[in-house]
Design an enzyme around this catalytic site. Structure first.
Site, PDB file in Angstrom:
ATOM      1  N   PRO A  11       0.792  -1.228   0.000  1.00 45.41           N
ATOM      2  CG  PRO A  11      -0.063  -1.046   2.150  1.00 45.41           C
ATOM      3  CD  PRO A  11       0.564  -2.032   1.204  1.00 45.41           C
ATOM      4  CG  ASN A  12      -0.291   4.274   1.347  1.00 47.35           C
ATOM      5  OD1 ASN A  12      -1.263   4.830   0.858  1.00 47.35           O
ATOM      6  ND2 ASN A  12      -0.348   3.654   2.520  1.00 47.35           N
ATOM      7  NE  ARG A  19       3.867   6.728   1.690  1.00 42.57           N
ATOM      8  CZ  ARG A  19       4.147   5.504   2.074  1.00 42.57           C
ATOM      9  NH1 ARG A  19       4.644   4.629   1.212  1.00 42.57           N
ATOM     10  NH2 ARG A  19       3.934   5.130   3.310  1.00 42.57           N
ATOM     11  CE1 TYR A  24       8.931   5.274   2.821  1.00 41.00           C
ATOM     12  CE2 TYR A  24       7.340   7.083   2.854  1.00 41.00           C
ATOM     13  CZ  TYR A  24       7.812   5.887   3.376  1.00 41.00           C
ATOM     14  OH  TYR A  24       7.191   5.318   4.450  1.00 41.00           O
ATOM     15  CG  ASN A  75       8.399  -1.710   0.234  1.00 44.13           C
ATOM     16  OD1 ASN A  75       7.853  -1.808   1.335  1.00 44.13           O
ATOM     17  ND2 ASN A  75       8.945  -0.580  -0.205  1.00 44.13           N
ATOM     18  CB  ALA A  78       1.462   0.309   6.421  1.00 45.65           C
ATOM     19  CG  HIS A  81       5.162  -1.902  10.259  1.00 44.73           C
ATOM     20  ND1 HIS A  81       6.496  -2.239  10.416  1.00 44.73           N
ATOM     21  CD2 HIS A  81       5.128  -0.929   9.318  1.00 44.73           C
ATOM     22  CE1 HIS A  81       7.225  -1.470   9.603  1.00 44.73           C
ATOM     23  NE2 HIS A  81       6.426  -0.675   8.925  1.00 44.73           N
ATOM     24  CG  ASP A  88      -0.187 -17.298   8.731  1.00 45.50           C
ATOM     25  OD1 ASP A  88       0.812 -17.382   9.474  1.00 45.50           O
ATOM     26  OD2 ASP A  88      -1.352 -17.257   9.163  1.00 45.50           O
ATOM     27  CD  GLU A  99      10.666  -7.105   6.446  1.00 43.59           C
ATOM     28  OE1 GLU A  99      10.721  -8.231   7.011  1.00 43.59           O
ATOM     29  OE2 GLU A  99      10.483  -6.043   7.069  1.00 43.59           O
ATOM     30  CG  HIS A 101      11.142  -1.931   4.830  1.00 42.12           C
ATOM     31  ND1 HIS A 101       9.782  -1.960   4.691  1.00 42.12           N
ATOM     32  CD2 HIS A 101      11.473  -3.039   5.540  1.00 42.12           C
ATOM     33  CE1 HIS A 101       9.308  -3.030   5.298  1.00 42.12           C
ATOM     34  NE2 HIS A 101      10.312  -3.708   5.819  1.00 42.12           N
ATOM     35  CB  ILE A 102      12.318   3.094   0.323  1.00 39.10           C
ATOM     36  CG1 ILE A 102      11.753   2.376  -0.905  1.00 39.10           C
ATOM     37  CG2 ILE A 102      13.038   4.386  -0.062  1.00 39.10           C
ATOM     38  CD1 ILE A 102      10.581   3.105  -1.556  1.00 39.10           C
ATOM     39  CB  SER A 103      12.419   4.701   5.086  1.00 38.98           C
ATOM     40  OG  SER A 103      11.420   3.815   5.572  1.00 38.98           O
ATOM     41  NE  ARG A 108       9.885   6.471   8.439  1.00 39.49           N
ATOM     42  CZ  ARG A 108       8.933   6.217   7.536  1.00 39.49           C
ATOM     43  NH1 ARG A 108       9.086   5.220   6.684  1.00 39.49           N
ATOM     44  NH2 ARG A 108       7.836   6.942   7.485  1.00 39.49           N
ATOM     45  NE  ARG A 112       6.809   4.683   9.751  1.00 44.12           N
ATOM     46  CZ  ARG A 112       5.703   4.726   8.997  1.00 44.12           C
ATOM     47  NH1 ARG A 112       5.363   3.714   8.240  1.00 44.12           N
ATOM     48  NH2 ARG A 112       4.934   5.796   8.986  1.00 44.12           N
TER      49      ARG A 112
HETATM   50  C1  DQA Z   1       8.229   1.255   3.803  1.00 43.75           C
HETATM   51  C2  DQA Z   1       8.289   1.473   5.321  1.00 43.75           C
HETATM   52  C3  DQA Z   1       6.935   1.215   5.958  1.00 43.75           C
HETATM   53  O1  DQA Z   1       6.996   1.452   7.360  1.00 43.75           O
HETATM   54  C4  DQA Z   1       5.889   2.147   5.368  1.00 43.75           C
HETATM   55  O2  DQA Z   1       4.623   1.857   5.907  1.00 43.75           O
HETATM   56  C5  DQA Z   1       5.874   2.130   3.888  1.00 43.75           C
HETATM   57  C6  DQA Z   1       7.127   2.079   3.160  1.00 43.75           C
HETATM   58  C7  DQA Z   1       9.571   1.615   3.116  1.00 43.75           C
HETATM   59  O3  DQA Z   1       9.756   1.200   1.966  1.00 43.75           O
HETATM   60  O4  DQA Z   1      10.396   2.339   3.687  1.00 43.75           O
HETATM   61  O5  DQA Z   1       4.820   2.243   3.261  1.00 43.75           O
HETATM   62  O6  DQA Z   1       7.991  -0.129   3.568  1.00 43.75           O
END
Ligand code: DQA
Length: 145
Positions: A11-12, A19, A24, A75, A78, A81, A88, A99, A101-103, A108, A112
């Site tokens: 998502p997002n 964003r 990011y 990725n 959210a 978390h 599963d 797994e 993550h960009i950040s 943070r 997270r």
């Molecule tokens: C994220 C980190 C997550 O905490 C956040 O909800 C995201 C992006 C990252 O790529 O840094 O949507 O996965």
């Protein structure tokens, strides 16, 4: 089929570019996909790059990846978390999942710091900006060669 890695986005992540660019960066998801495509090409592999805002769709795609791919760079946004369903689904497939993550999620907010999926994946890459994607692909290629 089997020179293919899935790159799955939750998502997002479709809003990358506009964003929270301070966190990011300015690249869009299409820019990141282009970087992943050229990296994949340089490595002689193919990628199937997707994004959804829906948790169940990610579950379906993980199941599909288990049947048709060599591994998954994920990725989960959210849902990382919160999602027992993703945990599963990762456990339900036998191809490696990385797994990413960009950040740097550990630098943070506290909510997270915990990943529901981390215990189910092969490894975690976070904090390298958009480069986290190609690092995750590199890890998958190394794992499966
Ligand atoms: C994220 C980190 C997550 O905490 C956040 O909800 C995201 C992006 C990252 O790529 O840094 O949507 O996965």
């Amino acid at each position: 089929m089997n020179n293919t890695f899935f790159v799955l986005n939750g998502p997002n992540l479709n809003a990358l570019g506009k964003r929270e660019p301070g966190i990011y960066g300015g690249k869009t998801l299409a820019d990141i996909e282009a970087d992943c495509q050229s990296f994949a090409q340089s490595q002689g592999v193919t990628i199937d790059f997707r994004q959804t805002n829906h948790e169940g769709v990610l579950v379906d795609w993980l199941h599909e990846a288990g049947e048709t791919s060599l591994g998954v760079a994920l990725n989960a946004g959210a849902y990382t978390h919160t999602s027992v369903a993703l945990h599963d689904a990762i456990r339900a497939i036998s191809v490696p999942v990385v797994e990413l993550h960009i950040s740097n999620v550990h630098a943070r907010e506290e909510f997270r710091h915990h990943s529901m999926i981390a215990p189910a994946v092969k490894g975690v890459i976070c904090g390298f900006g958009p480069h986290s994607y190609t690092l995750a692909l590199q890890a998958l290629i190394t794992l499966t060669r």
